[in-house]
Design a protein around this motif. Structure first.
Motif, short mmCIF file in Angstrom:
data_model
loop_
_atom_site.label_atom_id
_atom_site.label_comp_id
_atom_site.label_asym_id
_atom_site.label_seq_id
_atom_site.Cartn_x
_atom_site.Cartn_y
_atom_site.Cartn_z
N ARG A 92 0.83 -1.22 0.00
CA ARG A 92 0.00 0.00 0.00
C ARG A 92 0.86 1.26 0.00
O ARG A 92 0.63 2.19 -0.78
CB ARG A 92 -0.92 -0.01 1.23
CG ARG A 92 -1.81 1.22 1.36
CD ARG A 92 -2.59 1.19 2.66
NE ARG A 92 -1.77 1.20 3.86
CZ ARG A 92 -1.16 2.28 4.36
NH1 ARG A 92 -1.30 3.45 3.76
NH2 ARG A 92 -0.43 2.20 5.45
N THR A 94 3.99 1.65 -0.99
CA THR A 94 4.83 1.80 -2.18
C THR A 94 4.03 1.91 -3.47
O THR A 94 4.52 2.41 -4.47
CB THR A 94 5.78 0.60 -2.34
OG1 THR A 94 5.01 -0.60 -2.50
CG2 THR A 94 6.74 0.49 -1.18
N GLY A 95 2.80 1.37 -3.47
CA GLY A 95 2.03 1.29 -4.70
C GLY A 95 2.48 0.15 -5.60
O GLY A 95 2.09 0.07 -6.76
N ASP A 97 2.43 -3.83 -6.33
CA ASP A 97 1.67 -5.04 -6.03
C ASP A 97 2.59 -6.04 -5.30
O ASP A 97 3.78 -6.15 -5.65
CB ASP A 97 1.13 -5.66 -7.33
CG ASP A 97 0.26 -6.86 -7.07
OD1 ASP A 97 -0.95 -6.66 -6.83
OD2 ASP A 97 0.79 -7.99 -7.11
#
Length: 143
Positions: A92, A94-95, A97
């Motif tokens: 979340r 770092t963005g 997956d």
């Protein structure tokens, strides 16, 4: 109270081992501020250096762990942590997956620094977080 990792200049809470890290305080000289099972470093830069050496050299190159899920599963095993929550939080922040390859450290330094920063926040929170010390530590680890 100041988090242990910040007190010890060890933002990822690296445990003591037979390895002697650059800038690590020898057991005979340790300050009484942390737990004996965790490394203490002279400066936060040295703590970040050790963290990034572990993440990029040991975890990426030696263990061939290329994703947040792979790295965090080894770093924070379920026997000691809520590993899935740790993975979700790093992803979340770092963005990235959890199962997406982070990239080659030399080609994707920003992504690796984000992963390190997110793990530091997971380990210690944001109090005392020094982004500039982290970037200097990255440079020391990669130099």
């Amino acid at each position: 109270m100041i988090p242990r990792g910040i007190r010890n200049n060890n933002p990822l809470n690296i445990r003591r081992s037979k390895d002697q890290w650059q800038g690590q305080i020898a057991p005979s000289l340790r300050r009484g501020l942390g737990e004996a099972s965790f490394c203490q470093f002279e400066t936060m830069e040295y703590g970040w250096r050790a963290a990034f050496v572990l993440l990029t050299r040991t975890y990426y190159h030696k263990y061939r762990l290329y994703t947040i899920r792979g790295i965090v599963s080894k770093w924070a095993p379920a026997s000691e942590n809520n590993t899935e929550a740790y993975i979700r939080n790093v992803s979340r922040l770092t963005g990235i997956d959890p199962d997406e390859p982070i990239g080659i450290p030399s080609e994707s330094p920003a992504r690796w620094m984000m992963v390190g920063a997110a793990m530091g926040i997971q380990e210690c929170g944001t109090e005392g977080f020094d982004m500039f010390a982290m970037m200097r530590g990255w440079g020391m680890a990669r130099g």
